[in-house]
Motif scaffolding. Structure first.
Motif, PDB file in Angstrom:
ATOM      1  N   LEU A 260      22.812  41.061  29.244  1.00 27.15           N
ATOM      2  CA  LEU A 260      21.326  41.019  29.488  1.00 27.15           C
ATOM      3  C   LEU A 260      20.652  42.210  28.589  1.00 27.15           C
ATOM      4  N   THR A 261      21.025  43.290  28.690  1.00 29.16           N
ATOM      5  CA  THR A 261      20.611  44.582  28.016  1.00 29.16           C
ATOM      6  C   THR A 261      21.561  44.905  27.160  1.00 29.16           C
TER       7      THR A 261
ATOM      8  N   GLU B 297      21.490  63.090  30.952  1.00 25.49           N
ATOM      9  CA  GLU B 297      21.765  61.627  30.333  1.00 25.49           C
ATOM     10  C   GLU B 297      22.185  60.479  31.560  1.00 25.49           C
ATOM     11  N   LEU B 298      21.441  59.387  31.566  1.00 25.09           N
ATOM     12  CA  LEU B 298      21.824  58.365  32.456  1.00 25.09           C
ATOM     13  C   LEU B 298      22.119  57.363  31.363  1.00 25.09           C
ATOM     14  N   GLN B 299      23.147  56.368  31.559  1.00 26.11           N
ATOM     15  CA  GLN B 299      23.361  55.096  30.753  1.00 26.11           C
ATOM     16  C   GLN B 299      23.510  54.148  31.637  1.00 26.11           C
ATOM     17  N   TYR B 300      22.857  52.884  31.366  1.00 28.14           N
ATOM     18  CA  TYR B 300      23.063  51.720  31.876  1.00 28.14           C
ATOM     19  C   TYR B 300      23.012  50.451  30.985  1.00 28.14           C
ATOM     20  N   ARG B 301      23.657  49.427  31.525  1.00 26.89           N
ATOM     21  CA  ARG B 301      23.627  48.275  30.784  1.00 26.89           C
ATOM     22  C   ARG B 301      24.124  46.941  32.023  1.00 26.89           C
ATOM     23  N   CYS B 302      23.403  46.152  31.779  1.00 33.96           N
ATOM     24  CA  CYS B 302      23.299  44.906  32.765  1.00 33.96           C
ATOM     25  C   CYS B 302      23.697  43.719  32.124  1.00 33.96           C
ATOM     26  N   THR B 303      24.471  42.571  32.967  1.00 34.38           N
ATOM     27  CA  THR B 303      24.696  41.280  32.533  1.00 34.38           C
ATOM     28  C   THR B 303      24.214  40.365  33.578  1.00 34.38           C
ATOM     29  N   LEU B 304      24.200  39.196  33.138  1.00 34.14           N
ATOM     30  CA  LEU B 304      23.633  38.071  34.118  1.00 34.14           C
ATOM     31  C   LEU B 304      24.745  36.865  33.790  1.00 34.14           C
TER      32      LEU B 304
END
Length: 122
Positions: free
Chosen positions: A98-99, A112-119
């Motif tokens: 998603l991202t 640093e904060l890293q994030y990624r998202c899936t749907l």
């Protein structure tokens, strides 16, 4: 015409899964559909950041997805990032990104904060 993403009755409920990494440790945050964003609490990430993931909708309809990031200070949480996603969404049984990987920097030491998202359908 509805702007929401409606799933057929044969599909399972959608799942928003985010991977948040800070200081070399990754947390997985799973989010289900909710029609009340005020009941969703931000998740602590390493005592430095918080991440709030919201998938607004009801039953099998996604109205929107919002992701908020906060930097924690002694004076309270400081908002540093907001991302909004609107239909149509690509929902499949396989994992779909998603991202992109987001890199957020905050505080006097620019942590640093890293994030990624899936749907996906779960």
């Amino acid at each position: 015409m509805s702007t929401a993403c409606t799933l057929s009755s044969t599909q399972a409920a959608p799942l928003l899964r985010c991977y948040a990494t800070y200081a070399g440790e990754t947390q997985i945050i799973d989010t289900q559909l909710s029609d009340n964003p005020y009941q969703i609490e931000a998740i602590d990430i390493g005592g430095r950041f918080k991440l709030k993931t919201e998938m607004n909708g009801h039953q099998q309809t996604i109205n929107y997805i919002k992701i908020y990031a906060y930097f924690q200070t002694s004076h309270g949480d400081v908002p540093i990032h907001e991302a909004s996603y609107y239909p149509p969404f690509q929902l499949q049984s396989e994992i779909i990104a998603l991202t992109p990987v987001n890199r957020l920097y905050a505080g006097p030491l620019e942590r640093e904060l890293q994030y990624r998202c899936t749907l996906q359908d779960k």
